[in-house]
Enzyme design. Sequence first.
Site, PDB file in Angstrom:
ATOM      1  NE  ARG A 124      -4.019  -2.011   2.046  1.00  0.00           N
ATOM      2  CZ  ARG A 124      -3.848  -3.115   2.764  1.00  0.00           C
ATOM      3  NH1 ARG A 124      -2.853  -3.206   3.614  1.00  0.00           N
ATOM      4  NH2 ARG A 124      -4.694  -4.110   2.646  1.00  0.00           N
ATOM      5  CE  LYS A 146      -0.457  14.205 -14.005  1.00  0.00           C
ATOM      6  NZ  LYS A 146      -0.793  14.737 -15.335  1.00  0.00           N
ATOM      7  CD  GLU A 188       7.336  17.128 -22.320  1.00  0.00           C
ATOM      8  OE1 GLU A 188       6.793  18.161 -21.909  1.00  0.00           O
ATOM      9  OE2 GLU A 188       6.708  16.091 -22.604  1.00  0.00           O
ATOM     10  CE  LYS A 230       5.508  17.662 -13.775  1.00  0.00           C
ATOM     11  NZ  LYS A 230       5.593  16.431 -14.509  1.00  0.00           N
ATOM     12  CD  GLU A 240      -3.643  17.093 -15.360  1.00  0.00           C
ATOM     13  OE1 GLU A 240      -2.583  16.489 -15.149  1.00  0.00           O
ATOM     14  OE2 GLU A 240      -4.243  17.073 -16.449  1.00  0.00           O
ATOM     15  NE  ARG A 244       0.896  17.347 -12.553  1.00  0.00           N
ATOM     16  CZ  ARG A 244       1.538  16.520 -11.745  1.00  0.00           C
ATOM     17  NH1 ARG A 244       1.271  16.519 -10.456  1.00  0.00           N
ATOM     18  NH2 ARG A 244       2.453  15.688 -12.219  1.00  0.00           N
ATOM     19  CG  ASN A 248      -1.624  17.847 -20.158  1.00  0.00           C
ATOM     20  OD1 ASN A 248      -0.623  17.143 -20.024  1.00  0.00           O
ATOM     21  ND2 ASN A 248      -2.660  17.773 -19.351  1.00  0.00           N
ATOM     22  CG  HIS A 251       1.048  16.826 -23.825  1.00  0.00           C
ATOM     23  ND1 HIS A 251       1.924  17.900 -23.917  1.00  0.00           N
ATOM     24  CD2 HIS A 251       1.723  15.879 -23.126  1.00  0.00           C
ATOM     25  CE1 HIS A 251       3.047  17.606 -23.297  1.00  0.00           C
ATOM     26  NE2 HIS A 251       2.962  16.398 -22.810  1.00  0.00           N
ATOM     27  CG  HIS A 255      -1.372  12.404 -25.402  1.00  0.00           C
ATOM     28  ND1 HIS A 255      -1.972  12.993 -24.313  1.00  0.00           N
ATOM     29  CD2 HIS A 255      -0.106  12.099 -25.004  1.00  0.00           C
ATOM     30  CE1 HIS A 255      -1.103  13.035 -23.297  1.00  0.00           C
ATOM     31  NE2 HIS A 255       0.035  12.507 -23.698  1.00  0.00           N
ATOM     32  CG  HIS A 268       5.833  12.145 -24.861  1.00  0.00           C
ATOM     33  ND1 HIS A 268       4.465  12.076 -25.008  1.00  0.00           N
ATOM     34  CD2 HIS A 268       6.066  13.152 -23.971  1.00  0.00           C
ATOM     35  CE1 HIS A 268       3.895  12.990 -24.233  1.00  0.00           C
ATOM     36  NE2 HIS A 268       4.849  13.655 -23.597  1.00  0.00           N
TER      37      HIS A 268
HETATM   38  P1  NAD Z   1      12.496   6.035 -21.808  1.00  0.00           P
HETATM   39  O1  NAD Z   1      12.424   5.796 -20.369  1.00  0.00           O
HETATM   40  O2  NAD Z   1      12.036   4.975 -22.727  1.00  0.00           O
HETATM   41  O3  NAD Z   1      13.993   6.447 -22.161  1.00  0.00           O
HETATM   42  C1  NAD Z   1      14.326   6.719 -23.494  1.00  0.00           C
HETATM   43  C2  NAD Z   1      15.428   5.781 -24.016  1.00  0.00           C
HETATM   44  O4  NAD Z   1      16.674   6.257 -23.539  1.00  0.00           O
HETATM   45  C3  NAD Z   1      15.317   4.346 -23.537  1.00  0.00           C
HETATM   46  O5  NAD Z   1      15.773   3.500 -24.557  1.00  0.00           O
HETATM   47  C4  NAD Z   1      16.292   4.303 -22.356  1.00  0.00           C
HETATM   48  O6  NAD Z   1      16.787   3.020 -22.134  1.00  0.00           O
HETATM   49  C5  NAD Z   1      17.366   5.239 -22.837  1.00  0.00           C
HETATM   50  N1  NAD Z   1      18.122   5.924 -21.803  1.00  0.00           N
HETATM   51  C6  NAD Z   1      17.623   6.644 -20.767  1.00  0.00           C
HETATM   52  N2  NAD Z   1      18.617   7.250 -20.125  1.00  0.00           N
HETATM   53  C7  NAD Z   1      19.774   6.923 -20.742  1.00  0.00           C
HETATM   54  C8  NAD Z   1      21.138   7.264 -20.547  1.00  0.00           C
HETATM   55  N3  NAD Z   1      21.522   8.141 -19.616  1.00  0.00           N
HETATM   56  N4  NAD Z   1      22.053   6.696 -21.355  1.00  0.00           N
HETATM   57  C9  NAD Z   1      21.662   5.850 -22.355  1.00  0.00           C
HETATM   58  N5  NAD Z   1      20.397   5.524 -22.614  1.00  0.00           N
HETATM   59  C10 NAD Z   1      19.460   6.055 -21.805  1.00  0.00           C
HETATM   60  O7  NAD Z   1      11.667   7.357 -22.241  1.00  0.00           O
HETATM   61  P2  NAD Z   1      11.610   8.817 -21.661  1.00  0.00           P
HETATM   62  O8  NAD Z   1      11.522   9.706 -22.837  1.00  0.00           O
HETATM   63  O9  NAD Z   1      12.652   9.066 -20.636  1.00  0.00           O
HETATM   64  O10 NAD Z   1      10.205   8.818 -20.910  1.00  0.00           O
HETATM   65  C11 NAD Z   1       9.012   8.553 -21.605  1.00  0.00           C
HETATM   66  C12 NAD Z   1       8.003   8.014 -20.641  1.00  0.00           C
HETATM   67  O11 NAD Z   1       7.748   9.008 -19.638  1.00  0.00           O
HETATM   68  C13 NAD Z   1       6.664   7.699 -21.261  1.00  0.00           C
HETATM   69  O12 NAD Z   1       6.219   6.456 -20.802  1.00  0.00           O
HETATM   70  C14 NAD Z   1       5.741   8.799 -20.755  1.00  0.00           C
HETATM   71  O13 NAD Z   1       4.413   8.383 -20.625  1.00  0.00           O
HETATM   72  C15 NAD Z   1       6.360   9.087 -19.422  1.00  0.00           C
HETATM   73  N6  NAD Z   1       6.068  10.438 -18.912  1.00  0.00           N
HETATM   74  C16 NAD Z   1       5.607  10.538 -17.642  1.00  0.00           C
HETATM   75  C17 NAD Z   1       5.361  11.783 -17.105  1.00  0.00           C
HETATM   76  C18 NAD Z   1       4.928  11.893 -15.680  1.00  0.00           C
HETATM   77  O14 NAD Z   1       4.568  12.995 -15.244  1.00  0.00           O
HETATM   78  N7  NAD Z   1       4.966  10.831 -14.918  1.00  0.00           N
HETATM   79  C19 NAD Z   1       5.594  12.934 -17.858  1.00  0.00           C
HETATM   80  C20 NAD Z   1       6.068  12.801 -19.154  1.00  0.00           C
HETATM   81  C21 NAD Z   1       6.308  11.540 -19.677  1.00  0.00           C
HETATM   82  N1  GLY Z   2       3.558  15.645 -17.614  1.00  0.00           N
HETATM   83  C1  GLY Z   2       2.420  16.337 -17.128  1.00  0.00           C
HETATM   84  C2  GLY Z   2       2.260  16.311 -15.645  1.00  0.00           C
HETATM   85  O1  GLY Z   2       3.118  15.870 -14.913  1.00  0.00           O
HETATM   86  O2  GLY Z   2       1.263  16.745 -15.170  1.00  0.00           O
END
Ligand code: NAD
Ligand code: GLY
Length: 363
Positions: A124, A146, A188, A230, A240, A244, A248, A251, A255, A268
């Site tokens: 939990r 998130k 971003e 942020k 949100e 917040r 987006n 987006h 999306h 993305h």
């Molecule tokens: P990711 O985690 O897939 O990383 C991108 C690529 O880079 C992967 O292949 C990873 O293995 C590689 N990588 C990462 N760091 C590295 C490093 N230092 N050296 C070598 N390779 C490295 O993608 P991302 O763009 O980091 O994140 C995208 C994800 O984040 C999506 O799932 C999206 O939905 C999520 N997201 C979440 C929020 C939130 O608020 N929680 C906000 C925006 C995006």
């Molecule tokens: N990436 C949008 C949020 O964190 O709200």
Amino acid sequence: MSNPIVHVDLGERAYDIVIEAGALADIGTRCVDLFGAGKRVLMVSDANVAKFYVSGTEALLLRAGFQVSVIVLPAGESTKCVARLAEIWEEAVEARLDRKSFIVALGGGVIGDLAGFAAASFLRGIPFVQVPTSLLAMVDSAVGGKTGMNLPQGKNLVGAFHQPQMVLSDLSVLATLPARELHAGMAEVIKYGVIWDPEMFSFIESHVAEIKALDSEALHYLVKRSCEIKADVVRQDEREGGLRAILNFGHTLGHAIENVCGYGEWLHGEAIAMGMVYAAKISEVAHGFKADETDRLIALFKAFDLPVSWQGLEWGALYQAMTADKKAENALPKFVLAKEMGKVGLPEEVGMELLKKVYDDGA
Ligand code: NAD
Ligand code: GLY
């Protein structure tokens, strides 16, 4: 170098974001300060990141007196699924994690979201630390609490708000991040300029070469400023309810593009770059956003090799995906629109005629 800390002021859920080249070296001592020595810790990472950083980070945690277990998952968006989540839970049971144990998410947004959700749900809720290794994770996904994962029916359909105890952003790990991923992260960062900080937008325009070359001062400024923005937004609206949603910007179409093209074709950040150009063009008509400012945005995206045109993407599929988006009410898509550089409004409905006209006009 200036102060490395951004404080996320959320009362009893407050935490620090540490932004510094070499910050990872202090993970052991910082975790001892947060959790006390000797606790059990499960580190979650992906195969790409593990090649460079898992054994060193594990050694630092062991040296600080923690009992460390590690799980390395395949890299990529498809890892954000229930089967991989179950693997983390099982590893957590195997490693005998208890409520005083913690999880370390070492990776990009995929690992941060999934390991964060594992921390939110195991027993939990147990504490966790975000160690973002992609630029996108440093400026966006690791901050704000998130967490979640995808279902076959759609992205991020299951999740929880669960704030980390700390975010540790070591800028030097960006040296191994592929350039395409770095540029997607810049989308971003540029977004924060449009929605909040025109000065940062101008800084990026005049420092493209330095940023691409990973100049440490430029990166420190951009990551820190993005986190400050942020953190400010999340402090005012953690769940949100209103403000917040301005995060987006870009987006709605972004999306839809990811949805229509399948995750993997566009990153993305690339999808939202197209989405931001689209939103800026709608903003010209709806709010008098200056066409010159849209041109600046397009030029900046191009400078980071980001796509700016939705040409070739079919209108019907995009429109359907935009109306199916979870933010659409009454089947009319909602958009965050810009009023001027640095200033946007809350999401608003936009009629189909205008959306189609902007689509037809192209970028
Ligand atoms: P990711 O985690 O897939 O990383 C991108 C690529 O880079 C992967 O292949 C990873 O293995 C590689 N990588 C990462 N760091 C590295 C490093 N230092 N050296 C070598 N390779 C490295 O993608 P991302 O763009 O980091 O994140 C995208 C994800 O984040 C999506 O799932 C999206 O939905 C999520 N997201 C979440 C929020 C939130 O608020 N929680 C906000 C925006 C995006
Ligand atoms: N990436 C949008 C949020 O964190 O709200």
